[in-house]
Design a protein around this motif. Structure first.
Motif, PDB file in Angstrom:
ATOM      1  N   LYS A 145      -0.460   4.542   0.557  1.00  0.00           N
ATOM      2  CA  LYS A 145      -0.955   5.553   1.498  1.00  0.00           C
ATOM      3  C   LYS A 145      -0.238   5.522   2.847  1.00  0.00           C
ATOM      4  O   LYS A 145       0.187   6.569   3.346  1.00  0.00           O
ATOM      5  CB  LYS A 145      -2.465   5.437   1.681  1.00  0.00           C
ATOM      6  CG  LYS A 145      -3.059   6.589   2.492  1.00  0.00           C
ATOM      7  CD  LYS A 145      -4.567   6.485   2.529  1.00  0.00           C
ATOM      8  CE  LYS A 145      -5.238   7.668   3.172  1.00  0.00           C
ATOM      9  NZ  LYS A 145      -4.633   8.225   4.348  1.00  0.00           N
ATOM     10  N   LEU A 189      -1.927   8.515  -5.052  1.00  0.00           N
ATOM     11  CA  LEU A 189      -2.899   7.527  -4.580  1.00  0.00           C
ATOM     12  C   LEU A 189      -3.853   7.105  -5.695  1.00  0.00           C
ATOM     13  O   LEU A 189      -4.242   5.935  -5.767  1.00  0.00           O
ATOM     14  CB  LEU A 189      -3.690   8.090  -3.381  1.00  0.00           C
ATOM     15  CG  LEU A 189      -2.865   8.304  -2.110  1.00  0.00           C
ATOM     16  CD1 LEU A 189      -3.746   8.864  -1.003  1.00  0.00           C
ATOM     17  CD2 LEU A 189      -2.171   7.030  -1.671  1.00  0.00           C
ATOM     18  N   ASP A 223       1.809   8.717   4.280  1.00  0.00           N
ATOM     19  CA  ASP A 223       1.403   9.288   5.569  1.00  0.00           C
ATOM     20  C   ASP A 223       2.559   9.289   6.564  1.00  0.00           C
ATOM     21  O   ASP A 223       2.727  10.244   7.332  1.00  0.00           O
ATOM     22  CB  ASP A 223       0.201   8.541   6.135  1.00  0.00           C
ATOM     23  CG  ASP A 223      -1.077   8.781   5.339  1.00  0.00           C
ATOM     24  OD1 ASP A 223      -1.121   9.733   4.531  1.00  0.00           O
ATOM     25  OD2 ASP A 223      -2.031   8.008   5.517  1.00  0.00           O
ATOM     26  N   GLU A 249      -5.829   3.952  -4.645  1.00  0.00           N
ATOM     27  CA  GLU A 249      -5.996   4.047  -3.201  1.00  0.00           C
ATOM     28  C   GLU A 249      -6.644   5.372  -2.797  1.00  0.00           C
ATOM     29  O   GLU A 249      -6.697   5.699  -1.611  1.00  0.00           O
ATOM     30  CB  GLU A 249      -4.641   3.914  -2.493  1.00  0.00           C
ATOM     31  CG  GLU A 249      -4.056   2.532  -2.541  1.00  0.00           C
ATOM     32  CD  GLU A 249      -2.759   2.421  -1.752  1.00  0.00           C
ATOM     33  OE1 GLU A 249      -2.619   3.089  -0.697  1.00  0.00           O
ATOM     34  OE2 GLU A 249      -1.882   1.674  -2.193  1.00  0.00           O
ATOM     35  N   ALA A 250      -7.125   6.131  -3.760  1.00  0.00           N
ATOM     36  CA  ALA A 250      -7.751   7.425  -3.445  1.00  0.00           C
ATOM     37  C   ALA A 250      -9.084   7.189  -2.761  1.00  0.00           C
ATOM     38  O   ALA A 250      -9.784   6.229  -3.037  1.00  0.00           O
ATOM     39  CB  ALA A 250      -7.951   8.248  -4.711  1.00  0.00           C
ATOM     40  N   ASP A 251      -9.415   8.109  -1.836  1.00  0.00           N
ATOM     41  CA  ASP A 251     -10.697   7.997  -1.116  1.00  0.00           C
ATOM     42  C   ASP A 251     -11.851   8.310  -2.004  1.00  0.00           C
ATOM     43  O   ASP A 251     -11.886   9.042  -2.888  1.00  0.00           O
ATOM     44  CB  ASP A 251     -10.704   8.958   0.083  1.00  0.00           C
ATOM     45  CG  ASP A 251      -9.704   8.506   1.138  1.00  0.00           C
ATOM     46  OD1 ASP A 251      -9.414   7.315   1.226  1.00  0.00           O
ATOM     47  OD2 ASP A 251      -9.213   9.380   1.869  1.00  0.00           O
ATOM     48  N   TYR A 261       0.126  14.177  -3.648  1.00  0.00           N
ATOM     49  CA  TYR A 261      -0.353  13.116  -2.747  1.00  0.00           C
ATOM     50  C   TYR A 261      -1.562  12.422  -3.364  1.00  0.00           C
ATOM     51  O   TYR A 261      -1.610  11.203  -3.494  1.00  0.00           O
ATOM     52  CB  TYR A 261      -0.703  13.749  -1.394  1.00  0.00           C
ATOM     53  CG  TYR A 261      -1.207  12.798  -0.349  1.00  0.00           C
ATOM     54  CD1 TYR A 261      -0.337  12.187   0.537  1.00  0.00           C
ATOM     55  CD2 TYR A 261      -2.568  12.535  -0.215  1.00  0.00           C
ATOM     56  CE1 TYR A 261      -0.799  11.321   1.519  1.00  0.00           C
ATOM     57  CE2 TYR A 261      -3.034  11.669   0.755  1.00  0.00           C
ATOM     58  CZ  TYR A 261      -2.145  11.072   1.623  1.00  0.00           C
ATOM     59  OH  TYR A 261      -2.606  10.211   2.585  1.00  0.00           O
ATOM     60  N   ARG A 262      -2.538  13.221  -3.774  1.00  0.00           N
ATOM     61  CA  ARG A 262      -3.777  12.690  -4.345  1.00  0.00           C
ATOM     62  C   ARG A 262      -3.500  11.947  -5.661  1.00  0.00           C
ATOM     63  O   ARG A 262      -4.006  10.857  -5.891  1.00  0.00           O
ATOM     64  CB  ARG A 262      -4.758  13.835  -4.563  1.00  0.00           C
ATOM     65  CG  ARG A 262      -6.169  13.451  -4.870  1.00  0.00           C
ATOM     66  CD  ARG A 262      -7.142  14.626  -4.850  1.00  0.00           C
ATOM     67  NE  ARG A 262      -6.631  15.871  -5.441  1.00  0.00           N
ATOM     68  CZ  ARG A 262      -6.234  16.936  -4.746  1.00  0.00           C
ATOM     69  NH1 ARG A 262      -6.293  16.936  -3.432  1.00  0.00           N
ATOM     70  NH2 ARG A 262      -5.778  18.010  -5.367  1.00  0.00           N
ATOM     71  N   GLN A 268       0.840  -1.187   0.000  1.00  0.00           N
ATOM     72  CA  GLN A 268       0.000   0.000   0.000  1.00  0.00           C
ATOM     73  C   GLN A 268       0.878   1.241   0.000  1.00  0.00           C
ATOM     74  O   GLN A 268       1.893   1.300   0.696  1.00  0.00           O
ATOM     75  CB  GLN A 268      -0.899   0.037   1.234  1.00  0.00           C
ATOM     76  CG  GLN A 268      -1.976  -1.031   1.238  1.00  0.00           C
ATOM     77  CD  GLN A 268      -2.874  -0.854   2.440  1.00  0.00           C
ATOM     78  OE1 GLN A 268      -2.393  -0.869   3.567  1.00  0.00           O
ATOM     79  NE2 GLN A 268      -4.164  -0.691   2.195  1.00  0.00           N
TER      80      GLN A 268
END
Length: 77
Positions: free
Chosen positions: A48, A70, A52, A75-77, A66-67, A46
């Motif tokens: 993220k 991901l 972090d 792995e983006a929200d 960052y976005r 992973q």
């Protein structure tokens, strides 16, 4: 040193240093790019948690990078 070595990849995060290195014809990669490669090669599962952890210790990364990182590994929200 990288110019003397020749065929190598330079790990650089500072934008001005990256631009200078690229202007000199050197291949550069940043920390986030290195982590993306590690993820693609299944060396980390992973991305993220790794990003972090860097942020927690003071590594500066723009929210856009960052976005984007991901999103590249789903792995983006």
């Amino acid at each position: 040193m990288a110019l003397q070595i020749g065929d190598c990849i330079l790990l650089v995060d500072d934008l001005a240093a990256r631009r200078t290195a690229q202007a000199l014809g050197l291949t550069v990669i940043g920390t986030v790019g290195l982590l993306l490669q590690a993820h693609r090669r299944d060396l980390i599962t992973q991305l993220k948690p790794e990003l972090d952890a860097l942020v927690r210790v003071g590594f500066r990364i723009s929210s856009a990078i960052y976005r984007s990182a991901l999103e590249q590994v789903d792995e983006a929200d």
